[in-house]
Write a protein that holds these residues in place. Structure first.
Motif, PDB file in Angstrom:
ATOM      1  N   VAL A 142     -56.602  20.013 -11.199  1.00  0.00           N
ATOM      2  CA  VAL A 142     -56.210  20.611  -9.925  1.00  0.00           C
ATOM      3  C   VAL A 142     -54.803  21.162 -10.095  1.00  0.00           C
ATOM      4  N   MET A 143     -54.658  22.489  -9.842  1.00  0.00           N
ATOM      5  CA  MET A 143     -53.349  23.145  -9.916  1.00  0.00           C
ATOM      6  C   MET A 143     -53.081  23.786  -8.557  1.00  0.00           C
ATOM      7  N   ALA A 144     -52.538  23.029  -7.633  1.00  0.00           N
ATOM      8  CA  ALA A 144     -52.290  23.523  -6.280  1.00  0.00           C
ATOM      9  C   ALA A 144     -50.845  23.997  -6.145  1.00  0.00           C
ATOM     10  N   GLY A 153     -48.757  19.425 -11.431  1.00  0.00           N
ATOM     11  CA  GLY A 153     -47.778  19.740 -10.402  1.00  0.00           C
ATOM     12  C   GLY A 153     -48.059  18.910  -9.162  1.00  0.00           C
ATOM     13  N   ALA A 154     -48.181  17.608  -9.369  1.00  0.00           N
ATOM     14  CA  ALA A 154     -48.649  16.700  -8.319  1.00  0.00           C
ATOM     15  C   ALA A 154     -47.675  16.550  -7.159  1.00  0.00           C
ATOM     16  N   GLY A 155     -46.412  16.951  -7.345  1.00  0.00           N
ATOM     17  CA  GLY A 155     -45.447  16.798  -6.264  1.00  0.00           C
ATOM     18  C   GLY A 155     -45.324  15.344  -5.856  1.00  0.00           C
ATOM     19  N   LEU A 209     -54.650  11.607 -13.810  1.00  0.00           N
ATOM     20  CA  LEU A 209     -53.365  11.788 -14.485  1.00  0.00           C
ATOM     21  C   LEU A 209     -52.545  12.750 -13.634  1.00  0.00           C
ATOM     22  N   ALA A 210     -51.503  12.256 -12.988  1.00  0.00           N
ATOM     23  CA  ALA A 210     -50.657  13.059 -12.110  1.00  0.00           C
ATOM     24  C   ALA A 210     -49.436  13.526 -12.897  1.00  0.00           C
ATOM     25  N   VAL A 211     -49.341  14.834 -13.105  1.00  0.00           N
ATOM     26  CA  VAL A 211     -48.271  15.416 -13.920  1.00  0.00           C
ATOM     27  C   VAL A 211     -47.275  16.106 -12.998  1.00  0.00           C
ATOM     28  N   GLU A 212     -46.016  15.674 -13.045  1.00  0.00           N
ATOM     29  CA  GLU A 212     -44.983  16.244 -12.175  1.00  0.00           C
ATOM     30  C   GLU A 212     -43.619  16.110 -12.847  1.00  0.00           C
TER      31      GLU A 212
END
Length: 246
Positions: free
Chosen positions: A114-116, A48-50, A68-71
């Protein structure tokens, strides 16, 4: 890529500048946790990298890590990908995946997650699938860092101004309030305004559902997957490390 009903279709153009305050306030605490991740144990997943506020923090804190940025939001992916491409360091270390976390192509071994400000997008059933999927992928010593935003139960939230960001001659203002929508759910009512002086130039109203998660429920749902929960930092940050027990 799976079909995605984007809750940020309207609000995505405001979200990146308004979420920055959260990172300014809690970034130091997040960075302290990240320094405890094992080195050279697979990429760190920014789930949820936004628009990439957290991605940049991960990259600064762990200068050798692959990310790895997942969005899944197309609006936010546009911001994220542009931010990554404009930075020579990020461009060599960050891979952008535009899928939902439950459908993303995750590597077999990951060095941390990281799940912010994300967990409430997943129902209890989806979270069970998530912990089942992530637990065997965590490298020794790696963990999932998650925050549990207030409120952690379905209580009414009085409408208030949540953010005000001046950019040039205009100001972007966000309002938020919520009401219970079930035993574990809230419905948030958001308004995003573009102002110039006293004039409101535009206003977007958004509603979305959010699943509330308490520390107690987080412990209960992760334990069957061999995961333990440990608070991190000050209580007001609501941050927790989720680690393998073995």
């Amino acid at each position: 890529m799976t079909e995605y009903d984007d809750p940020y279709r309207l609000s995505g153009r405001y979200l990146d500048i308004m979420i920055r305050g959260w990172w300014d306030h809690h970034g130091t605490t997040v960075a302290e946790a990240l320094r405890g991740l094992p080195a050279d144990s697979g990429p760190v997943v920014d789930a949820g990298a936004g628009g990439g506020q957290g991605t940049r923090l991960i990259a600064r804190t762990l200068p050798q890590a692959r990310i790895l940025a997942v969005e899944p939001s197309p609006v936010l992916v546009a911001v994220l990908l542009s931010r990554v491409a404009d930075d020579p360091d990020l461009r060599t270390r960050v891979t952008v995946d535009g899928d939902d976390l439950l459908a993303a192509d995750l590597p077999e071994l990951i060095g941390g997650v990281v799940m912010a400000n994300l967990i409430g997008h997943f129902s209890p059933h989806e979270r069970d699938r998530l912990w089942e999927d992530l637990a065997p992928r965590l490298a020794p010593g790696a963990f999932v860092l998650v925050n549990l935003p207030w409120p952690t139960g379905p209580e009414a939230v009085e409408r208030s101004r949540m953010s005000e960001v001046p950019v040039g001659g205009r100001t972007y203002v966000g309002w938020a309030g919520a009401e219970p929508a079930g035993p574990e759910r809230l419905t948030w009512h958001m308004t995003y305004e573009t102002r110039e002086g006293d004039r409101v130039l535009s206003s977007d109203d958004v509603r979305y559902d959010w699943w509330t998660v308490s520390e107690r429920s987080l412990r209960a749902e992760t334990a069957p997957h061999g995961l333990a929960v440990a608070p991190h930092g000050p209580a007001e940050a609501g941050l927790y490390k989720i680690l393998r027990e073995d």
